[in-house]
Design a protein around this motif. Structure first.
Motif, mmCIF file in Angstrom:
data_model
loop_
_atom_site.group_PDB
_atom_site.id
_atom_site.type_symbol
_atom_site.label_atom_id
_atom_site.label_comp_id
_atom_site.label_asym_id
_atom_site.label_seq_id
_atom_site.Cartn_x
_atom_site.Cartn_y
_atom_site.Cartn_z
ATOM 1 N N ARG A 165 -29.848 18.554 62.210
ATOM 2 C CA ARG A 165 -31.002 18.530 61.477
ATOM 3 C C ARG A 165 -32.103 17.414 61.638
ATOM 4 O O ARG A 165 -33.227 17.658 61.824
ATOM 5 N N TYR A 166 -31.487 16.141 61.758
ATOM 6 C CA TYR A 166 -32.381 15.165 62.062
ATOM 7 C C TYR A 166 -32.928 15.163 63.635
ATOM 8 O O TYR A 166 -34.128 14.912 63.490
ATOM 9 N N ARG A 167 -32.420 15.838 64.412
ATOM 10 C CA ARG A 167 -32.976 15.815 65.664
ATOM 11 C C ARG A 167 -34.162 17.018 65.646
ATOM 12 O O ARG A 167 -35.154 16.515 66.138
ATOM 13 N N LEU A 168 -33.863 17.983 65.149
ATOM 14 C CA LEU A 168 -34.956 19.039 64.814
ATOM 15 C C LEU A 168 -36.132 18.391 64.188
ATOM 16 O O LEU A 168 -37.176 18.931 64.550
ATOM 17 N N ARG A 169 -35.556 17.686 63.052
ATOM 18 C CA ARG A 169 -36.999 17.080 62.275
ATOM 19 C C ARG A 169 -37.813 16.252 63.342
ATOM 20 O O ARG A 169 -39.034 16.382 63.272
ATOM 21 N N LEU A 170 -37.111 15.222 63.898
ATOM 22 C CA LEU A 170 -38.115 14.303 64.886
ATOM 23 C C LEU A 170 -38.693 15.112 66.038
ATOM 24 O O LEU A 170 -39.906 14.889 66.450
ATOM 25 N N PHE A 171 -38.000 16.008 66.644
ATOM 26 C CA PHE A 171 -38.695 16.806 67.767
ATOM 27 C C PHE A 171 -39.618 17.895 67.396
ATOM 28 O O PHE A 171 -40.362 18.130 68.419
ATOM 29 N N SER A 172 -39.653 18.105 66.255
ATOM 30 C CA SER A 172 -40.721 19.029 65.928
ATOM 31 C C SER A 172 -42.031 18.306 65.500
ATOM 32 O O SER A 172 -43.001 18.728 64.974
ATOM 33 N N LYS A 173 -41.970 16.903 65.357
ATOM 34 C CA LYS A 173 -43.270 16.135 64.917
ATOM 35 C C LYS A 173 -43.834 15.923 66.242
ATOM 36 O O LYS A 173 -43.323 15.844 67.264
ATOM 37 N N ALA A 174 -45.266 15.606 66.386
ATOM 38 C CA ALA A 174 -46.239 15.261 67.524
ATOM 39 C C ALA A 174 -45.595 14.131 67.876
ATOM 40 O O ALA A 174 -45.638 14.053 69.118
ATOM 41 N N TRP A 175 -45.318 13.143 67.205
ATOM 42 C CA TRP A 175 -44.688 11.894 67.867
ATOM 43 C C TRP A 175 -44.061 11.317 66.401
ATOM 44 O O TRP A 175 -44.849 11.108 65.558
ATOM 45 N N PRO A 176 -42.685 10.827 66.681
ATOM 46 C CA PRO A 176 -42.170 10.322 65.478
ATOM 47 C C PRO A 176 -42.571 8.881 65.364
ATOM 48 O O PRO A 176 -42.765 8.328 66.244
ATOM 49 N N LYS A 177 -42.451 8.465 64.078
ATOM 50 C CA LYS A 177 -42.882 6.905 63.824
ATOM 51 C C LYS A 177 -41.648 6.187 64.393
ATOM 52 O O LYS A 177 -40.330 6.545 64.302
#
Lengths: 221, 401
Positions: A165-177
């Motif tokens: 879940r955490y990976r999918l959240r990050l990879f679906s952002k344009a650029w994670p913080k």
């Protein structure tokens, strides 16, 4: 489908007329319908003299928004028993794999790749099963656990709900913080940890979003 | 010769429908003899240094035999005189060449007199050669051709001397200026087209030449470069021969059938240096239609050496021609696809009909078939699975719940 449905039908008809001469393509309200006899062709050069290993009667429904929308594949002659153990879904469709996970691996997705990949592999699996009573390359666990296995393979991580879940959240952002926690679980910030994962993510943002959509349905956040 | 797969079978069929080396050599000797006749001392056109050369499918290496054995095939020749449109009107050139051809026919006791056609003279050979020669009288026309290309905005083509120096002016009985002098002559460039065609398959031509040379022909040819064009057969040439035969069997008597120059041009455009005939058929049949342009609502198959010339110009006048082309293409895809999707040694009916039954039977009879021995279906399935796994092409099935 990128261009008009009529153009897609024409291109697919042209490719299929040669590759699968006994299927026909037609337009429906929902998209394209491909029906007829599917020739299961060998990939191994030494078997190419056979022309085909087997043939299956098929119906393939391609939605208008293919490849975002998942196609539905059916075996129509009643040869494959409608059982989950034979990878037939409750609605009678063939479960050729996990759509968005396969798409993530082969982007950009085309109809030809779909035919040569999941469709070919599904029917070869059935052909092989009839001969040997087992699947040629194994199978994913049914339901949720299979989804975890498959996603973990694509994302290159352990098959744990929270990790995926955490990976999918990050990879679906344009650029994670940069101050978010790194996906590797070290507890450090992204900017001072595995920054290369974000420079070269294992899946595209579009794929991550599609995967996340199904993931959230199976594992409520 | 042993056939062990689809590739060798298709190659044998292509050879069987093509012109044999003996026939080609006979034709070459006939047209060379005409060239020598026109250039002999007593010839009334010898001062114009007549040059006879082949054009069309013979030059391209895509000649096929007619389906019925009684039919004859034609060989197109250009007879180019070193003159200009002040020396000759179209009518004068046609008659000057024609008169020499008549003398040739008499001197060689040919049964039939040369026949005066719209643009050419036709010489019938009634002996066992079974062919006729179409001789096209022509003059050099580099200037006119350059001008034509420049006027239409093709300055890059116009600037290529290699391309334009082969352009010719040809005669046409139906033009009002046929008897006028000087007049505008229709332009053509069969050598330029052939150069484009051979360029599209340059790598394959070299490879085929080397193969012919290596296959025990060292005794005959001094070097690879000496191997004559008609001995060299590339996958593209054979593919075009198969497609033309498929067209002839399905639409032979149909005046709206797809014309050879359209099949040839689209195939050569689509070709991507495939090394085998089956791969060439796959690429050509699935992509050839992409090279039909739409110009202001008109379908356009451009002559690559004169893009203003539309090989499909008749499609606008006779819309059925486009429809027949599309039908033929769909049938060709299915017939060749069905053959490749079945056992190599038992071609399906549609394919057999399209190549003509007698040809297919002859090929199967004359050659030994060898089936590689992987015996049972289960063994085949295991071999395929092992291959897919090692090639990274395996994937696992799943069930939603």
């Amino acid at each position: 489908m990128g261009h008009s449905l009529e153009e897609a039908a024409r291109d697919i008809s042209a490719a299929l007329a040669f590759e699968q001469p006994r299927v026909s393509v037609s337009l429906t309200k929902l998209g394209l319908l491909v029906e007829g006899a599917f020739d299961l062709k060998p990939r191994k050069a030494e078997l190419s003299h056979l022309g085909k290993l087997d043939e299956f009667s098929i119906k393939l429904e391609l939605p208008k928004d293919f490849p975002k929308g998942e196609p539905k594949l059916f075996e129509t002659a009643g040869r494959i028993p409608h059982e989950v153990n034979r990878h037939i879904n409750p609605d009678g469709s063939c479960c050729f794999g996990i759509w968005e996970a396969w798409c993530a691996l082969v982007e950009p997705v085309t109809f030809q790749k779909f035919l040569d990949g999941p469709v070919q592999n599904f029917f070869f699996g059935q052909h092989y099963y009839e001969q040997h009573n087992e699947w040629p390359y194994g199978e994913y666990m049914h339901g949720k656990n299979g989804l975890l296995q498959s996603y973990a393979e694509v994302l290159g991580c352990r098959p744990k709900v929270e990790t995926i879940r955490y990976r999918l959240r990050l990879f679906s952002k344009a650029w994670p913080k940069g101050h978010w926690k790194c996906v590797c679980g070290s507890g450090r910030y992204i900017r001072s940890c595995c920054i290369e994962i974000y420079n070269k993510p294992p899946v595209s943002r579009k794929s991550a979003m599609l995967m996340k959509e199904r993931f959230d349905q199976y594992f409520e956040p | 010769m042993t056939i062990r797969d689809h590739e060798s079978y298709l190659n044998e069929v292509a050879d069987a429908i093509g012109i044999s080396a003996d026939m080609a050599e006979r034709a070459v000797s006939r047209y060379k003899s005409i060239g020598e006749w026109l250039d002999r001392k007593a010839s009334k056109i010898a001062q114009y240094d007549p040059h006879v050369y082949t054009q069309g499918s013979f030059l391209l290496g895509t000649v096929i035999r007619p389906i019925g054995d009684a039919d004859e095939f034609d060989i197109d020749l250009v007879c180019k005189l070193n003159g200009n449109n002040y020396d000759f009107s179209m009518a004068e050139l046609k008659q000057a060449v024609g008169s020499e051809l008549h003398e040739y026919a008499n001197a060689h006791s040919m049964k039939n007199e040369p026949e005066d056609k719209r643009r050419c003279w036709t010489m019938e050979y009634a002996d066992q050669a079974k062919f006729h020669l179409d001789v096209l009288p022509a003059l050099p026309n580099q200037t006119g051709y350059k001008l034509l290309l420049e006027q239409r905005g093709h300055s890059a083509l116009a600037g290529s001397d290699t391309l334009t120096e082969t352009a010719i002016g040809i005669t046409d009985k139906e033009l009002p200026q046929y008897r006028g002098k000087p007049a505008d002559w229709p332009t053509s460039n069969p050598k330029g087209y052939a150069a484009w065609f051979h360029e599209r398959q340059a790598a394959a031509v070299t490879k085929s030449r080397e193969m012919v040379f290596e296959e025990g022909k060292r005794r005959i040819y001094a070097s690879v470069d000496d191997v004559p064009q008609y001995r060299v057969k590339t996958p593209l040439q054979k593919c075009i021969q198969l497609l033309k035969r498929h067209r002839d069997s399905g639409y032979g008597g149909d005046e709206d059938k797809p014309i050879s120059i359209i099949i040839t041009t689209l195939s050569a455009h689509a070709y991507r240096d495939e090394g085998t005939l089956s791969a060439t058929l796959r690429t050509v049949l699935t992509t050839m239609e992409h090279f039909i342009e739409e110009r202001g609502g008109t379908s356009w198959v451009a002559n690559p050496v004169n893009p203003e010339e539309n090989f499909a110009d008749k499609w606008a006048e006779v819309p059925r021609r486009k429809q027949v082309f599309n039908e033929w293409l769909d049938r060709a895809r299915r017939d060749f696809g069905a053959y490749l999707n079945g056992p190599f040694d038992s071609p399906p009916d549609g394919f057999t009909r399209s190549m003509s039954e007698s040809t297919v039977k002859r090929v199967l009879k004359s050659l030994a078939l060898a089936t590689p021995a992987i015996a049972t279906i289960a063994e085949q399935a295991s071999a395929e699975a092992a291959h897919n796994e090692s090639a990274g092409e395996a994937s696992k099935p799943w069930v939603i719940r």
